[in-house]
Design an enzyme around this catalytic site. Structure first.
Site, PDB file in Angstrom:
ATOM      1  N   ARG A 109       0.881  -1.178   0.000  1.00 60.97           N
ATOM      2  CA  ARG A 109       0.000   0.000   0.000  1.00 60.97           C
ATOM      3  C   ARG A 109       0.913   1.219   0.000  1.00 60.97           C
ATOM      4  NH1 ARG A 109      -5.324   1.367   3.506  1.00 60.97           N
ATOM      5  NH2 ARG A 109      -6.080  -0.049   1.900  1.00 60.97           N
ATOM      6  N   HIS A 136      -7.390   0.705  -6.430  1.00 63.23           N
ATOM      7  CA  HIS A 136      -7.612  -0.152  -5.251  1.00 63.23           C
ATOM      8  C   HIS A 136      -8.285  -1.447  -5.725  1.00 63.23           C
ATOM      9  CE1 HIS A 136      -7.834  -1.337  -1.225  1.00 63.23           C
ATOM     10  NE2 HIS A 136      -8.727  -0.510  -0.735  1.00 63.23           N
ATOM     11  N   GLN A 139     -10.134  -4.056  -3.346  1.00 64.73           N
ATOM     12  CA  GLN A 139     -11.436  -3.620  -2.831  1.00 64.73           C
ATOM     13  C   GLN A 139     -12.538  -3.913  -3.850  1.00 64.73           C
ATOM     14  OE1 GLN A 139     -12.155  -2.062   0.340  1.00 64.73           O
ATOM     15  NE2 GLN A 139     -14.147  -2.784  -0.348  1.00 64.73           N
ATOM     16  N   ASP A 225     -17.234   7.111  -1.571  1.00 63.76           N
ATOM     17  CA  ASP A 225     -15.989   6.964  -0.819  1.00 63.76           C
ATOM     18  C   ASP A 225     -15.730   8.296  -0.110  1.00 63.76           C
ATOM     19  OD1 ASP A 225     -13.506   6.082   0.083  1.00 63.76           O
ATOM     20  OD2 ASP A 225     -12.533   6.108  -1.881  1.00 63.76           O
ATOM     21  N   CYS A 265     -16.310   1.445   0.559  1.00 67.09           N
ATOM     22  CA  CYS A 265     -15.136   0.618   0.889  1.00 67.09           C
ATOM     23  C   CYS A 265     -14.737   0.736   2.349  1.00 67.09           C
ATOM     24  CB  CYS A 265     -13.977   0.962  -0.028  1.00 67.09           C
ATOM     25  SG  CYS A 265     -13.368   2.660   0.149  1.00 67.09           S
ATOM     26  N   ARG A 293     -13.344  -8.873   1.721  1.00 65.10           N
ATOM     27  CA  ARG A 293     -11.919  -8.635   1.442  1.00 65.10           C
ATOM     28  C   ARG A 293     -11.131  -9.904   1.781  1.00 65.10           C
ATOM     29  NH1 ARG A 293      -9.862  -3.436   1.461  1.00 65.10           N
ATOM     30  NH2 ARG A 293      -7.953  -4.488   0.777  1.00 65.10           N
TER      31      ARG A 293
END
Ligand code: CP
Ligand code: NVA
Length: 310
Positions: A109, A136, A139, A225, A265, A293
């Site tokens: 990340r 991402h 996700q 988001d 998310c 996830r």
């Protein structure tokens, strides 16, 4: 797969896998999840080690990768910028060469996608994007698994994206192009998605709407988001003003399909990008999304290390 195998794949963007590979992964995730729920031991990754490198904060990504790897019989090494030589300017290429001689899989990340790409180019083992400024993919893998569980295939469906043209939005666009659905994108001016950054080949997979209500009309899934992603904190004040009308509320959900789902998310800010009524309401599947996830990434790690099973 052995380190350096010519069939080795990285997962740096959603488009790194094809539609048929996604069909396989969603089915594997379903099986792996079922076994986990039944407390059946499944440890195909015994003696394998995942290195996780976090240059930004995380709850879900860390827990899902770490728990997932242990559940599959492997182990993990957790590194951050602050506690490794990465924070003292050791070149990313050298870090990749070293870490990939000791571990079987790497999840990163970080900020710029370019850093992840540079790491992967010097890695002998598969590298997974655990979030960058641009994308991402893990996700969206979990989000689509969640949609499939609740509503079946995403093909031909409409996803309303309300908010920032960010890493999540870009990844939804890549997914739409690969899996055959449409994204209705509504962002404030100045925060639009850039098809080049999104890495899509055409613009047929999305439609732009000035009005977020119009984007939600008839949607099968409404999603949003945070207004300020990690790394953009200096813009927070300006973003709070610009995004004020981009809050997914009951009115927006009311113009979507009656059986529309809501996803986020997480982490979420109730009263900013989504009202408490929506995220805590009956159409919200955010907890399934977060749980998935774990299952989706277990399928991904299995695929990257072992290829197709059976
Ligand atoms: N959704 C997500 O990636 O959460 P974390 O930042 O907690 O990992
Ligand atoms: N767009 C958000 C997602 C967090 C999981 C960020 O990059 O901070």
């Amino acid at each position: 797969m052995k380190p350096g195998d010519s069939l080795m794949k990285h997962y740096l963007q959603f488009k790194d896998l094809r539609a048929e590979e996604y069909a396989y992964l969603f089915e594997r995730a379903r099986i792996i999840k079922q076994r986990f729920k039944n407390y059946e031991k499944y440890q195909p990754l015994t003696d394998r080690t995942l290195a996780m490198i976090f240059e930004k904060a995380s709850t879900r990504t860390r827990v899902s990768f770490e728990a997932g790897m242990y559940q599959m019989g492997g182990s993990v090494v957790h590194l951050t910028t602050g506690d490794s030589q990465l924070g003292r300017a050791e070149p990313v290429e050298d870090s990749a060469r070293v870490i990939s001689r000791m571990c079987d899989l790497v999840m990163i990340r970080t900020y710029e996608q370019a850093k992840l790409v540079a790491f992967a180019a010097h890695s002998r083992v598969p590298v997974i994007n655990g979030l960058t400024n641009e994308y991402h993919p893990c996700q969206i893998l979990a989000d689509i698994l969640t949609f499939i569980e609740h509503r079946g295939s995403m093909q031909g469906k409409v996803v309303a994206w309300v908010g920032d043209g960010n890493n999540m939005a870009n990844t939804w666009l890549q997914a739409a192009e690969i899996l055959g659905f449409t994204v209705h994108v509504s962002t404030p001016g100045g925060y639009e998605v850039d098809p080049q950054v999104a890495g899509i080949t055409g613009t047929g997979c999305y439609k732009v709407f000035k009005d977020p209500m119009a984007a939600c009309r008839g949607a099968d899934l409404v999603t949003t988001d945070v207004w300020t992603s990690m790394g953009y904190e200096a813009e927070n004040e300006a973003r709070q003003k610009a995004f004020a009308d981009w809050c997914v509320d009951a009115e927006m959900m009311a113009v979507a399909k009656p059986d529309a789902l809501f996803m986020h998310c997480l982490p979420a800010h109730r009263g900013e990008e989504v009202s408490a009524e929506v995220i805590d309401g009956p159409q919200s599947v955010v907890w399934d999304e977060a749980e998935n996830r774990l299952h989706a990434q277990k399928a991904l790690m299995e695929y990257l290390l072992l290829g197709r099973i059976g």
